[in-house]
Design a protein around this motif. Structure first.
Motif, PDB file in Angstrom:
ATOM      1  N   LYS A 102      28.137  45.712  15.302  1.00 31.39           N
ATOM      2  CA  LYS A 102      27.052  46.690  15.164  1.00 31.39           C
ATOM      3  C   LYS A 102      25.946  46.317  16.126  1.00 31.39           C
ATOM      4  O   LYS A 102      25.567  45.161  16.229  1.00 31.39           O
ATOM      5  N   THR A 103      25.410  47.308  16.815  1.00 27.90           N
ATOM      6  CA  THR A 103      24.297  47.040  17.708  1.00 27.90           C
ATOM      7  C   THR A 103      23.571  48.337  17.986  1.00 27.90           C
ATOM      8  O   THR A 103      24.151  49.413  17.930  1.00 27.90           O
ATOM      9  N   THR A 104      22.285  48.235  18.246  1.00 28.12           N
ATOM     10  CA  THR A 104      21.538  49.429  18.634  1.00 28.12           C
ATOM     11  C   THR A 104      21.488  49.529  20.161  1.00 28.12           C
ATOM     12  O   THR A 104      21.028  50.518  20.704  1.00 28.12           O
ATOM     13  N   MET A 105      21.987  48.488  20.854  1.00 26.62           N
ATOM     14  CA  MET A 105      21.967  48.509  22.316  1.00 26.62           C
ATOM     15  C   MET A 105      23.328  48.972  22.828  1.00 26.62           C
ATOM     16  O   MET A 105      24.297  48.219  22.835  1.00 26.62           O
ATOM     17  N   ASP A 106      23.373  50.234  23.259  1.00 28.16           N
ATOM     18  CA  ASP A 106      24.613  50.856  23.714  1.00 28.16           C
ATOM     19  C   ASP A 106      25.368  50.036  24.756  1.00 28.16           C
ATOM     20  O   ASP A 106      26.589  49.965  24.741  1.00 28.16           O
ATOM     21  N   ILE A 107      24.610  49.418  25.660  1.00 30.03           N
ATOM     22  CA  ILE A 107      25.226  48.714  26.785  1.00 30.03           C
ATOM     23  C   ILE A 107      26.092  47.544  26.288  1.00 30.03           C
ATOM     24  O   ILE A 107      27.071  47.170  26.919  1.00 30.03           O
ATOM     25  N   LEU A 108      25.763  46.996  25.118  1.00 29.70           N
ATOM     26  CA  LEU A 108      26.515  45.849  24.597  1.00 29.70           C
ATOM     27  C   LEU A 108      27.893  46.248  24.069  1.00 29.70           C
ATOM     28  O   LEU A 108      28.757  45.404  23.864  1.00 29.70           O
ATOM     29  N   THR A 109      28.104  47.540  23.815  1.00 28.25           N
ATOM     30  CA  THR A 109      29.427  47.989  23.374  1.00 28.25           C
ATOM     31  C   THR A 109      30.360  48.211  24.569  1.00 28.25           C
ATOM     32  O   THR A 109      31.468  48.682  24.417  1.00 28.25           O
TER      33      THR A 109
END
Lengths: 368, 368
Positions: free
Chosen positions: B24-31
């Motif tokens: 789970k992350t709010t930072m799209d780039i990390l996905t």
């Protein structure tokens, strides 16, 4: 009650009846397996009131009796025992003692007389077929039944005989799956609707061997499958099934033959670009020697595949839900399949020449 | 950017970096996975800011460039491609075209320059060991780290060297797991705390071969594992680790030797009678030639097992959380194990003679 049986035999018997244990229930007794050693055989029974499974356990009865035992706990305990003979002893206080080599476990059971016995069914005029064949028949149609029960009839499968032929039909309003088989002899004519859950439970416990037989008996409201040592009894779904045959047609304007593996691979890629929340059609364009498959999701991306085919008849452009195509391909054993089309508004038919299987799939609208 | 690589190699590379993709992350780039083909090698990188994994992909660069691509979608797409060469092409609008045989897929990427690069670490004075050995070391200790992070230090593992020896220590307040190994040469002394997640990711991607080496490099705040082609960079946990050695003791009043399989089977049965909501102690009674294990749950039932042992010293009765015993037995390779006890209030030690492994388990109170 005192009974003895090998751990592996207990495991087999538990696994067999376990699928009749309901996942959720307010009736505690239904989460139990009935161990019945009141006569000459040890029998395990489980039921969810719609469906009951009973299996004979090889073992010794040292003292007759019966007890209900929590299915999950019993299954967990037996799986952790040494691979050896297991003795199960109960007393008048419903205390159960399970011993095996140097381990002794005690749990509390429930009164076996509270367990509702399976309905008794007259065993006359059976339909006999191999367990392998019935398993195939279920596997190759059951994916087409409706998941939700807005229409109760669609949650079951039609099973019907005609002379020496048996066929199973499943449908969900968007597609129909039909599987026909020859029987060794002419059987009485019947036409019943069997709950989908019964068939999927049956599928799990039937053997995969051609020589193992299943005897099927019908009453007005019930069906009994006798698997030699294990019986499955189920209620039938009441009502009159859909008139299938008038939905089928042998007319076509386009007929293609394609390698199943090619089409299945492409359709499974296409499914990456459609989802429950964003349904997208798979658009199929049929030309002389090849077929193009396109799908386009604004959110995820797009695919365009070309597959070699042989074609008779007209060119065609038609849209499908790729999942319905994938489901059918997934159960067909043939390496090459033939698909028949009339036009972009009419269902397509995937079927073999003898029509031992027929998969009807309705098209969906698309923007070219 | 235009690159080409075999499907299987892409799958390997995706699987390798995938565990650094945060759930789970709010930072799209990390996905996303970064595909970097700006120099002479194709590299895939993923990071969750704590941990980064980078792997070199065998393939051809036809045009240099870099792009970020959604990891899950990329993984799904590649898994559905034919087993053949895959070409990945991007344009200046971040459009990605993936082609393979007769299939073409298009998805939208993200700007590769937005991806945070992994910290660069000086590669000096490595600790070198086999990937197999490091994997064993992790597997045989990591189960003892704390799951919740009330105490941050307990969510990591201590890794420390001394001369030509390396040891890993994990503890959670109820138990300690220690694994020591010899290295081929004397290495610089260090003592760091590595996050548990880093170690479990590392465990997944290391090979099981004795001859494959891992080079480990340390800075004040980071550790880098070089697996020949793949690097894993992780932050360290700051702080001073618990003083382990003063918790260890070689004194004992009771020493037993037992077949691991016997004890493990009994303990796994005992675990059926304890749960998070109803914790019950496993009560162990040690006599001359045998050991009795008892557990009793008012809700579920009870167990009583007898196991053959050889004993030195006093008889003893002591209680344990059976899960802690099961976890340790689960990773020990020896067929026979030795356990040392002082009294019913002191920890027991499961250890081999060389103390290559030591498992300390605190006892629990019980009512005899």
């Amino acid at each position: 009650m005192i009974i003895r049986a090998q751990k592996t035999e207990l495991q087999r018997a538990i696994r067999t009846v376990m699928s009749a244990i309901p996942g959720k229930t307010t009736m505690d007794i239904l989460t139990c397996i009935l161990i019945d050693a009141t006569v000459d055989q040890i029998k395990f029974t489980a039921t969810d009131t719609e469906l009951g499974i009973e299996t004979v356990v090889s073992g010794e009865i040292d003292e007759r009796g019966l007890i209900c035992i929590d299915a999950k706990l019993f299954s967990d305990i037996v799986s952790k025992l040494p691979s050896s003979e297991v003795t199960i002893t109960t007393d008048s206080n419903l205390q159960i003692r399970i011993t095996c080599e140097n381990t002794e476990l005690r749990i509390v059971g429930k009164d076996g007389t509270e367990f509702a016995s399976l309905p008794s069914i007259d065993r006359e005029n059976p339909v006999v077929m191999s367990q392998f064949a019935l398993r195939e028949m279920i596997e190759q149609t059951i994916f087409s039944i409706a998941v939700n029960d807005a229409n109760k009839l669609m949650t079951g499968a039609l099973l019907e005989t005609n002379e020496n032929e048996i066929r199973m039909v499943c449908l969900d309003g968007h597609r129909i799956a039909i599987r026909r088989m020859k029987l060794d002899e002419v059987v009485p004519t019947f036409k019943v609707i069997i709950p989908g859950k019964t068939l999927s439970d049956l599928q799990k416990i039937m053997s995969g061997e051609e020589e193992d037989k299943v005897h099927i008996y019908f009453t007005k409201n019930e069906v009994l499958f006798d698997l030699e040592g294990t019986i499955v009894v189920s209620r039938l779904i009441e009502g009159t099934y859909f008139r299938i045959d008038q939905m089928l047609s042998n007319d076509f304007d386009t007929k293609i033959t394609v390698r199943k593996a090619d089409l299945a691979a492409s359709v499974s890629r296409a499914m990456l670009f459609t989802s429950e929340s964003e349904k997208r059609p798979l658009v199929v364009s049929i030309a002389d020697r090849d077929m193009n498959l396109k799908i386009n999701s604004p959110a995820r991306g797009s695919m365009s595949d070309d597959i070699q085919i042989t074609k008779d008849g007209k060119d065609l452009m038609i849209g499908f839900n790729p999942k319905f195509v994938a489901d059918a391909l997934n159960v067909i054993r043939d390496d090459e399949i033939t698909i028949y089309f009339l036009n972009s508004k009419s269902p397509c038919f995937i079927r073999d020449e003898q029509q031992s299987y027929v998969y009807l799939i309705l098209p969906v609208n698309f923007v070219a």
